[in-house]
Design a protein around this motif. Structure first.
Motif, PDB file in Angstrom:
ATOM      1  N   ALA A 101      -3.867  -5.567 -13.819  1.00  0.00           N
ATOM      2  CA  ALA A 101      -2.865  -5.801 -12.781  1.00  0.00           C
ATOM      3  C   ALA A 101      -1.911  -6.935 -13.143  1.00  0.00           C
ATOM      4  N   ASP A 102      -2.377  -7.906 -13.931  1.00  0.00           N
ATOM      5  CA  ASP A 102      -1.547  -9.055 -14.280  1.00  0.00           C
ATOM      6  C   ASP A 102      -0.871  -8.943 -15.647  1.00  0.00           C
ATOM      7  N   THR A 103      -1.021  -7.814 -16.322  1.00  0.00           N
ATOM      8  CA  THR A 103      -0.348  -7.615 -17.608  1.00  0.00           C
ATOM      9  C   THR A 103       1.160  -7.703 -17.402  1.00  0.00           C
ATOM     10  N   VAL A 104       1.838  -8.401 -18.314  1.00  0.00           N
ATOM     11  CA  VAL A 104       3.273  -8.634 -18.181  1.00  0.00           C
ATOM     12  C   VAL A 104       4.070  -7.551 -18.915  1.00  0.00           C
ATOM     13  N   ILE A 105       5.087  -7.052 -18.229  1.00  0.00           N
ATOM     14  CA  ILE A 105       6.001  -6.049 -18.771  1.00  0.00           C
ATOM     15  C   ILE A 105       7.404  -6.641 -18.711  1.00  0.00           C
ATOM     16  N   PHE A 106       8.027  -6.804 -19.870  1.00  0.00           N
ATOM     17  CA  PHE A 106       9.404  -7.280 -19.937  1.00  0.00           C
ATOM     18  C   PHE A 106      10.313  -6.081 -20.146  1.00  0.00           C
ATOM     19  N   CYS A 107      11.370  -6.002 -19.370  1.00  0.00           N
ATOM     20  CA  CYS A 107      12.322  -4.897 -19.444  1.00  0.00           C
ATOM     21  C   CYS A 107      13.718  -5.472 -19.654  1.00  0.00           C
ATOM     22  N   ALA A 108      14.482  -4.839 -20.541  1.00  0.00           N
ATOM     23  CA  ALA A 108      15.820  -5.350 -20.843  1.00  0.00           C
ATOM     24  C   ALA A 108      16.746  -4.212 -21.236  1.00  0.00           C
ATOM     25  N   GLY A 109      18.024  -4.512 -21.121  1.00  0.00           N
ATOM     26  CA  GLY A 109      19.074  -3.700 -21.704  1.00  0.00           C
ATOM     27  C   GLY A 109      19.648  -4.506 -22.855  1.00  0.00           C
ATOM     28  N   ASP A 110      20.429  -3.882 -23.691  1.00  0.00           N
ATOM     29  CA  ASP A 110      21.027  -4.581 -24.837  1.00  0.00           C
ATOM     30  C   ASP A 110      21.792  -5.839 -24.440  1.00  0.00           C
ATOM     31  N   ASP A 111      22.522  -5.738 -23.343  1.00  0.00           N
ATOM     32  CA  ASP A 111      23.462  -6.789 -22.988  1.00  0.00           C
ATOM     33  C   ASP A 111      23.014  -7.670 -21.831  1.00  0.00           C
ATOM     34  N   GLY A 112      21.758  -7.560 -21.438  1.00  0.00           N
ATOM     35  CA  GLY A 112      21.303  -8.340 -20.297  1.00  0.00           C
ATOM     36  C   GLY A 112      20.072  -9.160 -20.623  1.00  0.00           C
ATOM     37  N   GLU A 113      19.720 -10.003 -19.687  1.00  0.00           N
ATOM     38  CA  GLU A 113      18.523 -10.826 -19.836  1.00  0.00           C
ATOM     39  C   GLU A 113      17.286  -9.997 -19.485  1.00  0.00           C
ATOM     40  N   PRO A 114      16.169 -10.215 -20.181  1.00  0.00           N
ATOM     41  CA  PRO A 114      14.933  -9.508 -19.836  1.00  0.00           C
ATOM     42  C   PRO A 114      14.461  -9.885 -18.431  1.00  0.00           C
ATOM     43  N   VAL A 115      13.882  -8.912 -17.762  1.00  0.00           N
ATOM     44  CA  VAL A 115      13.289  -9.126 -16.451  1.00  0.00           C
ATOM     45  C   VAL A 115      11.782  -8.976 -16.615  1.00  0.00           C
ATOM     46  N   LYS A 116      11.043  -9.899 -16.020  1.00  0.00           N
ATOM     47  CA  LYS A 116       9.587  -9.928 -16.136  1.00  0.00           C
ATOM     48  C   LYS A 116       8.944  -9.319 -14.897  1.00  0.00           C
ATOM     49  N   TYR A 117       8.035  -8.383 -15.129  1.00  0.00           N
ATOM     50  CA  TYR A 117       7.240  -7.779 -14.067  1.00  0.00           C
ATOM     51  C   TYR A 117       5.771  -7.895 -14.448  1.00  0.00           C
ATOM     52  N   THR A 118       4.902  -7.842 -13.463  1.00  0.00           N
ATOM     53  CA  THR A 118       3.492  -7.631 -13.759  1.00  0.00           C
ATOM     54  C   THR A 118       3.207  -6.146 -13.542  1.00  0.00           C
ATOM     55  N   MET A 119       2.106  -5.691 -14.067  1.00  0.00           N
ATOM     56  CA  MET A 119       1.721  -4.294 -13.867  1.00  0.00           C
ATOM     57  C   MET A 119       1.625  -3.998 -12.380  1.00  0.00           C
ATOM     58  N   ASN A 120       1.065  -4.907 -11.615  1.00  0.00           N
ATOM     59  CA  ASN A 120       0.917  -4.693 -10.182  1.00  0.00           C
ATOM     60  C   ASN A 120       2.260  -4.619  -9.461  1.00  0.00           C
ATOM     61  N   GLU A 121       3.264  -5.359  -9.946  1.00  0.00           N
ATOM     62  CA  GLU A 121       4.592  -5.299  -9.329  1.00  0.00           C
ATOM     63  C   GLU A 121       5.289  -3.975  -9.632  1.00  0.00           C
ATOM     64  N   ILE A 122       5.112  -3.477 -10.845  1.00  0.00           N
ATOM     65  CA  ILE A 122       5.839  -2.275 -11.255  1.00  0.00           C
ATOM     66  C   ILE A 122       5.106  -0.990 -10.843  1.00  0.00           C
TER      67      ILE A 122
END
Length: 136
Positions: A101-122
């Motif tokens: 549940a607390d595993t971190v998932i970073f999501c980004a586009g080429d031109d933007g800053e990464p957004v951090k989620y946890t597994m439980n958030e996503i």
């Protein structure tokens, strides 16, 4: 960005350039830091016979399993644009199979800053392998 995220970002960007996306023209790369300390990367691979293609996250998970990793400690997903590219619903469940549940998932586009989620958030209130453990 810390050193681990930088390594994951670079691995995801590198593999994303190898994506086979003749239909969507939307290349995605994913890189996993696994429990064995290795980084495993994957890209999306489309197929004319939908839905037989593979998402980047699933490809990275397959590489992890084939390499001997068993748990995802962190994952980085990147695609085109300035908005974060998040895993599809199916990939969220695939990630959940190997993540807590607390595993971190970073999501980004080429031109933007990464957004951090946890597994439980996503993927809140998710169904994971622990639900199928033998309770006898």
């Amino acid at each position: 960005m810390d050193a681990v995220n930088q390594a994951l970002y670079e691995a995801a960007q590198k593999v994303r350039k190898k994506a086979h996306v003749p239909y969507s023209r939307f290349p995605v790369g994913a890189a996993i830091l696994a429990d064995d300390g290795n980084v495993y990367a994957g890209c999306n691979v489309e197929n004319a016979a939908y839905p037989l293609g593979a998402c980047a996250e699933g490809s990275a998970i397959s590489a992890m399993v084939a390499g001997g990793g068993t748990r995802i400690h962190r994952i980085f997903v990147i695609g085109d644009g300035d908005k974060p590219v998040t895993p599809c619903g199916g990939c969220r469940q695939r990630i959940r199979e190997f993540a807590g549940a607390d595993t971190v998932i970073f999501c980004a586009g080429d031109d933007g800053e990464p957004v951090k989620y946890t597994m439980n958030e996503i993927l809140p209130d998710s169904f994971g392998p622990e639900f199928l453990e033998d309770k006898s």
